[in-house]
Design a protein around this motif. Structure first.
Motif, PDB file in Angstrom:
ATOM      1  N   ILE A   1      -1.732   0.685 -10.330  1.00  0.00           N
ATOM      2  CA  ILE A   1      -2.052   0.251  -8.693  1.00  0.00           C
ATOM      3  C   ILE A   1      -1.734  -1.303  -8.750  1.00  0.00           C
ATOM      4  O   ILE A   1      -2.179  -1.994  -9.454  1.00  0.00           O
ATOM      5  N   ARG A   2      -0.971  -1.987  -7.554  1.00  0.00           N
ATOM      6  CA  ARG A   2      -0.456  -3.157  -7.480  1.00  0.00           C
ATOM      7  C   ARG A   2      -1.798  -3.665  -6.436  1.00  0.00           C
ATOM      8  O   ARG A   2      -1.811  -2.963  -5.094  1.00  0.00           O
TER       9      ARG A   2
ATOM     10  N   ASP B   1       0.692  -0.957  -0.243  1.00  0.00           N
ATOM     11  CA  ASP B   1      -0.186  -0.359   0.057  1.00  0.00           C
ATOM     12  C   ASP B   1       0.735   1.238  -0.107  1.00  0.00           C
ATOM     13  O   ASP B   1       0.795   1.797  -0.984  1.00  0.00           O
ATOM     14  N   TRP B   2       2.076   0.944   0.753  1.00  0.00           N
ATOM     15  CA  TRP B   2       2.829   1.903   0.542  1.00  0.00           C
ATOM     16  C   TRP B   2       3.773   2.586  -1.113  1.00  0.00           C
ATOM     17  O   TRP B   2       3.710   3.496  -0.948  1.00  0.00           O
ATOM     18  N   TYR B   3       4.083   1.519  -1.114  1.00  0.00           N
ATOM     19  CA  TYR B   3       4.394   1.503  -2.203  1.00  0.00           C
ATOM     20  C   TYR B   3       3.534   2.411  -3.571  1.00  0.00           C
ATOM     21  O   TYR B   3       3.555   2.866  -4.068  1.00  0.00           O
ATOM     22  N   ASN B   4       1.977   1.699  -3.568  1.00  0.00           N
ATOM     23  CA  ASN B   4       1.050   2.837  -4.458  1.00  0.00           C
ATOM     24  C   ASN B   4       1.549   3.716  -4.245  1.00  0.00           C
ATOM     25  O   ASN B   4       0.582   4.655  -4.860  1.00  0.00           O
ATOM     26  N   ARG B   5       1.752   4.165  -2.775  1.00  0.00           N
ATOM     27  CA  ARG B   5       1.078   6.149  -2.345  1.00  0.00           C
ATOM     28  C   ARG B   5       2.107   6.805  -2.497  1.00  0.00           C
ATOM     29  O   ARG B   5       2.056   7.994  -3.702  1.00  0.00           O
ATOM     30  N   ALA B   6       3.497   6.171  -2.684  1.00  0.00           N
ATOM     31  CA  ALA B   6       4.602   6.758  -3.159  1.00  0.00           C
ATOM     32  C   ALA B   6       4.390   6.465  -5.087  1.00  0.00           C
ATOM     33  O   ALA B   6       4.988   7.491  -5.887  1.00  0.00           O
ATOM     34  N   ILE B   7       3.983   5.759  -5.632  1.00  0.00           N
ATOM     35  CA  ILE B   7       3.392   5.896  -6.934  1.00  0.00           C
ATOM     36  C   ILE B   7       2.571   6.931  -7.371  1.00  0.00           C
ATOM     37  O   ILE B   7       2.828   7.823  -8.250  1.00  0.00           O
TER      38      ILE B   7
END
Length: 296
Positions: free
Chosen positions: A218-219, A163-169
């Motif tokens: 989004i992953r 989720d943190w990865y998606n927010r960084a994207i």
């Protein structure tokens, strides 16, 4: 082979099944399964040729194959088991089991070829060097990653990191994304492009944000399998992106696999990702399939 790579069982790269390719069944998914069976048979032939090797044999069993027939791509999910001789001499034999995902691509002759694989060990029994725990991942070089949450399960921690990865994207933060990667991060993207190393990945994200305007990806994790003893996790999920390509809007989507490793601070970091495009909605200029592989 370094212990960490051998024990973690991660392999990415363009591979050919080391055996005559089987006749292609009518169904693309059955053709991929037949190619996997040929791969297993090649491993057994290799074992008999190198009888002194500590690896007795490995069998990879497909559980699900999803095909993008127009693009000549296929996503394979399965489980594996390997048998090991006693190493060093005198140690009892053992075995390892785990899960894997493979990305296949059709060549110009219509045969399915193995493009990339990710393996994650779930269990290893025995006293051979094959059962040595992988080396710990060093801490991230920056303070960009959130601190581990006490009491959170490893599977929940991996989902939170995703989720943190998606927010960084979404906020277009290439430095934060790169902080999540291990130094030897490797990715194979939906159409087949490769990225090797954290600095190459950082540069790729910077270029992606510069050229594709309001792009978004989004992953979503569908399943996270954890080997807590070894600090490994195998994430399986689906992805969807929106981007402007050649002046036209494209909405590709598909399946992905990520291999995570826990670092010395307890944070989960991405070591490898494998994406397969299974659908693309948009103008032909934006949804161009990859070129078929050459025949070997």
């Amino acid at each position: 082979m370094p212990v960490r790579r051998a024990a973690g069982l991660a392999l990415l790269g363009l591979l050919s099944v080391a055996a005559p390719l089987p006749a292609q069944p009518t169904s693309p998914s059955r053709a991929v399964i037949a190619a996997r069976q040929a791969f297993n048979a090649a491993i057994e032939r290799w074992r008999s040729t190198f009888a002194t090797d500590s690896l007795y044999g490995c069998v990879r069993t497909p559980d699900q194959v999803t095909v993008n027939a127009p693009w000549g791509l296929a996503d394979e999910a399965g489980h594996w088991r390997c048998r090991y001789a006693g190493v060093p001499a005198g140690a009892p034999p053992g075995y390892a089991t785990g899960i894997y995902n493979g990305k296949w691509q059709r060549d110009v002759g219509g045969s399915w070829r193995l493009h990339a694989e990710i393996f994650t060990t779930r269990e290893c029994v025995g006293q051979s060097t094959a059962c040595v725990r992988p080396d710990s991942v060093p801490a991230a070089a920056s303070g960009l990653l959130p601190a581990p949450v006490a009491g959170r399960s490893s599977a929940a921690a991996v989902r939170a990191a995703r989720d943190w990865y998606n927010r960084a994207i979404a906020r277009r933060d290439a430095n934060a994304i790169a902080a999540l990667f291990t130094p030897d991060y490797h990715a194979v993207f939906g159409r087949g492009a490769h990225i090797e190393g954290v600095e190459a990945a950082r540069a790729d994200w910077i270029e992606e944000f510069r050229t594709n305007g309001p792009a978004s990806c989004i992953r979503t994790a569908d399943r996270v399998t954890v080997n807590d003893d070894w600090g490994l996790a195998h994430e399986r999920g689906h992805w969807q992106c929106r981007a402007t390509v050649n002046g036209a809007m494209a909405r590709p989507s598909g399946r992905y696999t990520a291999k995570w490793e826990r670092d010395v601070t307890g944070r989960w970091r991405v070591r490898a990702e494998l994406f397969t495009t299974l659908q693309c909605v948009g103008a032909p200029a934006a949804c161009r399939p990859p070129d078929p592989l050459p025949m070997r």
